[in-house]
Design a protein around this motif. Structure first.
Motif, PDB file in Angstrom:
ATOM      1  N   UNK A  15     -39.966   9.912  77.895  1.00 50.82           N
ATOM      2  CA  UNK A  15     -40.129  10.444  76.541  1.00 50.82           C
ATOM      3  C   UNK A  15     -39.085   9.862  75.590  1.00 50.82           C
ATOM      4  N   UNK A  16     -37.845   9.776  76.070  1.00 57.32           N
ATOM      5  CA  UNK A  16     -36.766   9.228  75.230  1.00 57.32           C
ATOM      6  C   UNK A  16     -37.032   7.756  74.937  1.00 57.32           C
ATOM      7  N   UNK A  17     -37.514   7.038  75.946  1.00 57.23           N
ATOM      8  CA  UNK A  17     -37.866   5.631  75.763  1.00 57.23           C
ATOM      9  C   UNK A  17     -38.929   5.499  74.676  1.00 57.23           C
ATOM     10  N   UNK A  18     -39.945   6.389  74.758  1.00 58.41           N
ATOM     11  CA  UNK A  18     -41.007   6.384  73.736  1.00 58.41           C
ATOM     12  C   UNK A  18     -40.444   6.752  72.366  1.00 58.41           C
ATOM     13  N   UNK A  19     -39.470   7.650  72.344  1.00 55.97           N
ATOM     14  CA  UNK A  19     -38.856   8.086  71.085  1.00 55.97           C
ATOM     15  C   UNK A  19     -38.169   6.905  70.389  1.00 55.97           C
ATOM     16  N   UNK A  20     -37.369   6.148  71.153  1.00 55.78           N
ATOM     17  CA  UNK A  20     -36.638   5.032  70.550  1.00 55.78           C
ATOM     18  C   UNK A  20     -37.576   3.884  70.164  1.00 55.78           C
ATOM     19  N   UNK A  21     -38.548   3.579  71.027  1.00 51.50           N
ATOM     20  CA  UNK A  21     -39.498   2.513  70.712  1.00 51.50           C
ATOM     21  C   UNK A  21     -40.392   2.932  69.550  1.00 51.50           C
ATOM     22  N   UNK A  22     -40.762   4.231  69.510  1.00 53.78           N
ATOM     23  CA  UNK A  22     -41.589   4.735  68.417  1.00 53.78           C
ATOM     24  C   UNK A  22     -40.941   4.551  67.063  1.00 53.78           C
TER      25      UNK A  22
ATOM     26  N   UNK B 296     -34.903  -5.093  69.804  1.00 53.48           N
ATOM     27  CA  UNK B 296     -36.263  -4.579  69.718  1.00 53.48           C
ATOM     28  C   UNK B 296     -36.901  -4.311  71.072  1.00 53.48           C
ATOM     29  N   UNK B 297     -38.135  -4.782  71.278  1.00 55.72           N
ATOM     30  CA  UNK B 297     -38.870  -4.545  72.513  1.00 55.72           C
ATOM     31  C   UNK B 297     -38.193  -5.198  73.714  1.00 55.72           C
ATOM     32  N   UNK B 298     -37.578  -6.344  73.491  1.00 53.37           N
ATOM     33  CA  UNK B 298     -36.839  -7.006  74.578  1.00 53.37           C
ATOM     34  C   UNK B 298     -35.676  -6.123  75.025  1.00 53.37           C
ATOM     35  N   UNK B 299     -35.053  -5.443  74.074  1.00 54.34           N
ATOM     36  CA  UNK B 299     -33.953  -4.535  74.389  1.00 54.34           C
ATOM     37  C   UNK B 299     -34.407  -3.358  75.227  1.00 54.34           C
ATOM     38  N   UNK B 300     -35.592  -2.813  74.897  1.00 57.11           N
ATOM     39  CA  UNK B 300     -36.128  -1.682  75.658  1.00 57.11           C
ATOM     40  C   UNK B 300     -36.369  -2.080  77.107  1.00 57.11           C
ATOM     41  N   UNK B 301     -36.960  -3.270  77.317  1.00 61.62           N
ATOM     42  CA  UNK B 301     -37.229  -3.747  78.670  1.00 61.62           C
ATOM     43  C   UNK B 301     -35.934  -4.074  79.416  1.00 61.62           C
ATOM     44  N   UNK B 302     -34.963  -4.637  78.706  1.00 61.13           N
ATOM     45  CA  UNK B 302     -33.685  -4.995  79.328  1.00 61.13           C
ATOM     46  C   UNK B 302     -32.920  -3.757  79.779  1.00 61.13           C
TER      47      UNK B 302
END
Length: 467
Positions: A38-45, A193-199
């Motif tokens: 959920x937190x991951x979705x929150x930050x990416x959202x 961005x998205x690369x950061x989320x995956x990293x």
């Protein structure tokens, strides 16, 4: 707690106390993992609706990869618990090592294959033109680093099967906690961005793997995990795959279900995909919590079944069903009363996402009330080596029943059909689950009576014959 104390606890501890010691750590660990999602979705959202849609597309891909670990780890865990109950520790060690090394080998092959055909896979999962570039950025790192997650999930199952639930809990909390910390740093602080989320996810998985390697190196486990312990024996493969394939089907069917939801929501735009993705993650948090407790229940069930302590098994099942059902009712009421504030947490004030998501959450959460009973009896079936029950409950909810529903309903009901598909499939699963639960209870009661002898006045069969 040392190795001998864990086995003694499974055999002799009072059932309520045992379930708390085994179930709560795994429940907390899985709940933290759900909160991370959920937190991951929150930050990416916060990056935008298309980015939120991107992780909704990538989510089933990760679930499918983890399915390899769940197949070997989950299949081995069910068998290991029964072997420990029968005091066959050496055989249990062979099973643990065989499962671990096979999961890593098969996982490596699958990951390489996915990376070679990643673009086609992403389009096949329902990506739109605007979502595709964000999914590609995220998935390259996410898929490549999944080998660590395969190791972690396999070890999590094996450690839980020997009663080392605190190790599993600590590893899950450590991984999820690191992810929560690293997400905002990498996504916004380092402007990745998205690369950061995956990293952030990759680094957290690596650290969790190091913790499990330390657990093995310090010989805290009952098992050695040496390549010399691997046994290519038909009996081991049969027992692992009998249960493991059922669990894999559940994992893969979950991925297929999410992908089909994304594909059927695609004609209604990025907002619909994002909204359904948010609802999936919110409900998955509850599923993780209940599944975590059920996972702690599994070694209790498997060990006591192997040790022929049927009364303890019956007591543990009844208590586990009551506790998980109570949790499910509380979560259902909360989500029904406050759907809009929950959905609003994961979007940058996109009115369409909030509207679709709030309706979908209210409708989809209703059948969650029965998920506790479903999870416990599914895990009981797997722990006892009952492949048929595991197959039905694993494949039914998200494959056998869901797939035809999600393909048919939207044609007649549009977006409302997409939203209502899972609850309809759940209702069918609940009916089947009730029938299987009654059958399982009857079989355990029969074994209990046969074990103590028909002349025992405490036996149900004795009372029936006497009357």
């Amino acid at each position: 707690m040392n190795k001998e104390e864990r086995i003694t606890m499974l055999r002799e501890a009072p059932i309520p106390q045992l379930l708390l010691k085994m179930g709560l750590p795994t429940m907390i660990g899985m709940l933290v993992t759900g909160i991370y999602n959920l937190v991951d979705a929150y930050f990416v959202g916060g990056l935008g609706t298309s980015q939120m849609g991107a992780i909704s597309i990538a989510f089933p891909l990760g679930q499918a990869i983890v399915g390899i670990a769940v197949m070997f780890g989950g299949g081995a865990a069910a068998y290991i618990s029964r072997l420990l109950g029968e005091r066959k520790n050496e055989e249990a060690s062979h099973v643990a090592s065989t499962a671990l090394y096979l999961s890593l080998s098969v996982g490596t092959v699958v990951i390489i294959f996915l990376l070679c055909f990643l673009d086609k896979v992403i389009w096949g999962l329902g990506a739109t033109e605007t979502i595709f570039p964000y999914v590609k950025q995220y998935a390259m790192i996410y898929v490549a680093s999944s080998i660590f997650n395969i190791f972690n999930v396999t070890m999590n199952n094996i450690a839980s099967s020997e009663g080392a639930v605190k190790v599993s809990m600590t590893a899950m909390i450590l991984g999820a906690g690191l992810n929560v910390i690293l997400d905002p740093v990498c996504i916004y602080g380092l402007h990745m961005g998205m690369i950061g989320a995956a990293s952030a996810t990759a680094v957290a998985q690596i650290i969790t793997s190091i913790m499990y390697l330390s657990y093995i190196a310090k010989k805290k486990s009952i098992f050695n995990f040496s390549p010399k312990e691997i046994r290519f024996e038909s009996k081991i493969f049969r027992e692992i795959f009998k249960i493991g394939i059922a669990v894999l089907v559940f994992q893969l069917s979950t991925s297929v279900a999410i992908s089909l939801t994304n594909m059927t929501a695609q004609p209604y735009g990025d907002a619909a995909i994002a909204a359904m993705g948010i609802v999936t993650r919110v409900i998955t948090m509850g599923i993780y919590a209940v599944f975590g407790f059920a996972k702690g229940f599994q070694p209790v069930a498997g060990y006591n079944y192997g040790a022929r302590q049927y009364e303890r098994l019956q007591s543990a099942t009844k208590i586990a069903v009551k506790w998980t059902t109570f949790f499910c009712i509380l979560m259902t009421l909360f989500m029904i009363l406050l759907p809009q504030p929950v959905i609003s947490l994961f979007t940058t004030n996109d009115a369409s996402v909030i509207k679709i998501g709030s309706l979908a959450l209210r409708i989809n959460i209703i059948t969650f009330t029965f998920y506790g009973m479903e999870a416990i009896y599914s895990m009981l079936s797997l722990a006892l080596g009952k492949a048929l029950g595991g197959w039905v409950l694993s494949a039914g909810r998200q494959a056998v029943f869901f797939i035809p529903v999600i393909l048919i309903l939207p044609k007649f009901m549009g977006l409302n059909g997409v939203i209502a598909a899972q609850p309809v499939a759940d209702i069918i699963t609940i009916i089947i689950m009730g029938i299987l639960a009654a059958k399982l209870n009857g079989e355990i009661k029969q074994k209990a009576c046969t074990f103590v002898g028909r002349d025992d006045p405490s036996c149900c069969l004795y009372k029936t014959l006497r009357d």
